[in-house]
Design a protein around this motif. Sequence first.
Motif, PDB file in Angstrom:
ATOM      1  N   THR A   1       0.816  -1.215   0.000  1.00  0.00           N
ATOM      2  CA  THR A   1       0.000   0.000   0.000  1.00  0.00           C
ATOM      3  C   THR A   1       0.850   1.266   0.000  1.00  0.00           C
ATOM      4  O   THR A   1       0.528   2.238  -0.679  1.00  0.00           O
ATOM      5  CB  THR A   1      -0.883   0.056   1.277  1.00  0.00           C
ATOM      6  OG1 THR A   1      -1.449  -1.226   1.494  1.00  0.00           O
ATOM      7  CG2 THR A   1      -1.990   1.081   1.147  1.00  0.00           C
ATOM      8  N   LEU A   2       1.919   1.264   0.784  1.00  0.00           N
ATOM      9  CA  LEU A   2       2.630   2.518   1.035  1.00  0.00           C
ATOM     10  C   LEU A   2       3.836   2.761   0.134  1.00  0.00           C
ATOM     11  O   LEU A   2       4.233   3.893  -0.089  1.00  0.00           O
ATOM     12  CB  LEU A   2       3.110   2.554   2.493  1.00  0.00           C
ATOM     13  CG  LEU A   2       2.012   2.619   3.563  1.00  0.00           C
ATOM     14  CD1 LEU A   2       2.604   2.391   4.943  1.00  0.00           C
ATOM     15  CD2 LEU A   2       1.302   3.966   3.509  1.00  0.00           C
ATOM     16  N   ALA A   3       4.408   1.681  -0.397  1.00  0.00           N
ATOM     17  CA  ALA A   3       5.738   1.804  -0.998  1.00  0.00           C
ATOM     18  C   ALA A   3       5.735   2.304  -2.438  1.00  0.00           C
ATOM     19  O   ALA A   3       4.893   1.911  -3.237  1.00  0.00           O
ATOM     20  CB  ALA A   3       6.438   0.452  -0.949  1.00  0.00           C
ATOM     21  N   ASP A   4       6.680   3.177  -2.767  1.00  0.00           N
ATOM     22  CA  ASP A   4       7.046   3.388  -4.168  1.00  0.00           C
ATOM     23  C   ASP A   4       7.887   2.200  -4.610  1.00  0.00           C
ATOM     24  O   ASP A   4       7.805   1.742  -5.728  1.00  0.00           O
ATOM     25  CB  ASP A   4       7.867   4.666  -4.330  1.00  0.00           C
ATOM     26  CG  ASP A   4       7.034   5.904  -4.011  1.00  0.00           C
ATOM     27  OD1 ASP A   4       5.905   5.975  -4.510  1.00  0.00           O
ATOM     28  OD2 ASP A   4       7.509   6.774  -3.261  1.00  0.00           O
ATOM     29  N   GLN A   5       8.706   1.732  -3.673  1.00  0.00           N
ATOM     30  CA  GLN A   5       9.453   0.507  -3.938  1.00  0.00           C
ATOM     31  C   GLN A   5       9.685  -0.255  -2.654  1.00  0.00           C
ATOM     32  O   GLN A   5       9.719   0.314  -1.573  1.00  0.00           O
ATOM     33  CB  GLN A   5      10.762   0.824  -4.606  1.00  0.00           C
ATOM     34  CG  GLN A   5      11.519   1.884  -3.883  1.00  0.00           C
ATOM     35  CD  GLN A   5      12.810   2.154  -4.591  1.00  0.00           C
ATOM     36  OE1 GLN A   5      13.317   1.305  -5.301  1.00  0.00           O
ATOM     37  NE2 GLN A   5      13.341   3.318  -4.395  1.00  0.00           N
ATOM     38  N   ILE A   6       9.840  -1.554  -2.835  1.00  0.00           N
ATOM     39  CA  ILE A   6      10.030  -2.436  -1.687  1.00  0.00           C
ATOM     40  C   ILE A   6      11.438  -3.020  -1.742  1.00  0.00           C
ATOM     41  O   ILE A   6      11.884  -3.465  -2.796  1.00  0.00           O
ATOM     42  CB  ILE A   6       9.004  -3.598  -1.704  1.00  0.00           C
ATOM     43  CG1 ILE A   6       7.583  -3.044  -1.519  1.00  0.00           C
ATOM     44  CG2 ILE A   6       9.315  -4.628  -0.622  1.00  0.00           C
ATOM     45  CD1 ILE A   6       6.484  -4.109  -1.572  1.00  0.00           C
ATOM     46  N   ALA A   7      12.120  -2.956  -0.590  1.00  0.00           N
ATOM     47  CA  ALA A   7      13.391  -3.668  -0.459  1.00  0.00           C
ATOM     48  C   ALA A   7      13.106  -4.891   0.399  1.00  0.00           C
ATOM     49  O   ALA A   7      12.726  -4.764   1.562  1.00  0.00           O
ATOM     50  CB  ALA A   7      14.439  -2.785   0.196  1.00  0.00           C
ATOM     51  N   LEU A   8      13.231  -6.062  -0.195  1.00  0.00           N
ATOM     52  CA  LEU A   8      12.897  -7.300   0.509  1.00  0.00           C
ATOM     53  C   LEU A   8      14.147  -7.843   1.192  1.00  0.00           C
ATOM     54  O   LEU A   8      15.184  -7.992   0.556  1.00  0.00           O
ATOM     55  CB  LEU A   8      12.335  -8.314  -0.489  1.00  0.00           C
ATOM     56  CG  LEU A   8      11.855  -9.637   0.100  1.00  0.00           C
ATOM     57  CD1 LEU A   8      10.663  -9.425   1.035  1.00  0.00           C
ATOM     58  CD2 LEU A   8      11.483 -10.613  -1.008  1.00  0.00           C
TER      59      LEU A   8
END
Length: 363
Positions: free
Chosen positions: A198-205
């Motif tokens: 919902t919140l991310a422009d991008q996700i770092a997993l």
Amino acid sequence: MEIRLENLRKEFKEVVAVRDVTITFPDSQVTCLLGPSGCGKTTLLRMIAGLETQTSGEIYFGKERVSDLPPSKRNIGMVFQYPVVYRGTTVYSNIELPLLEEKLAPAERKKRIAQVIEVLGLQKYAHWDTSLLDIGTRQKVAVARTVARQPEIIMFDEPLTNVDVDTRVQLKQALKELTAQLKKTIVYVTHDQTDAMTLADQIALMQNGVIVQRDAPRELYNYPNNVFGGWFLGNPGMNFFEYDVEPVGNAVRLISPLFPTAMRVIGVGDNRRITVGIRPERIRVSPVELPNFVWGELSHKAIVVGGQYLLSISVGELLLKAKVRREVGLDISDGLWFECPLDWIMIFDAEGRRLEDVTIEPE
Ligand code: ADP
Ligand code: MG
């Protein structure tokens, strides 16, 4: 202000919490650091804030090396898992205090306070003492105070974990609004994939102290570059099946009950043990036979969120999870026809890395 980490590492005696992480958190974007409990998210965040000293590696804010600066010199706003508020003062004063310290012009100060109070829905509590507030409302105050300062970098460490369900929804909405308005560099730590999506422009997993992938949410979801991403994201995660395969010409032969015929897999190189992955929501089902569909027994059917059905289909020795819309009109008691669309089949090597540029086709 972008944040750049170079080979950042943190050891606690024999535990390596963060393993030589190199990553850039881009300017004015929301990056969600997503991963299971214990993978090193908080440690990474605390090193950026200067609350924890790195074992090795460097931290840069823009062009400035900040690796050895104390927290007060890094000018970061931080919201923790448990709300930090000043007791014995009002909500208004809590938000105002840091702005007074920064000697902001009174008009600007009032404007910023009014804005955060509104977005976070704190109007009613503005003149309440913070000791009277429940934990969720105190967290709203902590967010309001941090955001009103408008630091170049704002970091959140699982701010929604300890608040009640209603507040979670409100806070998430407010965070979405605030982060879009502010255009600051935001790092948001969570173990919750829905929050991240919902919140991310991008996700770092993150997994075991390592960032395994950094991508836009949809990209990460659709094209995980390893088995971990496929498993961790999704509810439930990807289906995985392991196979030993034999070379046939420039391809390998895959025989699996997922497909109506033997398949040729091109582009796996020297790999002879592969994992086939497919997301449950990519599987198509039908009450009647269609080309390329396979018959499977229905071993379990459950209704899940969003009015979808989660089906467990057994086919051969495999158990396949499929997630389908309710409208597919299946009044299924014993079995159904299903298809694993070839475009959505992922192939991983024995180490769990996704093999790109693979083609899979009927033999
Ligand atoms: P996360 O925030 O992803 O849950 P943490 O960064 O809190 O993970 O922890 C990562 C690893 O480092 C865990 O194995 C944890 O037990 C360990 N760890 C974290 N802080 C400390 C500490 N102060 N002393 C010793 N071990 C720690
Ligand atoms: Mg943590």
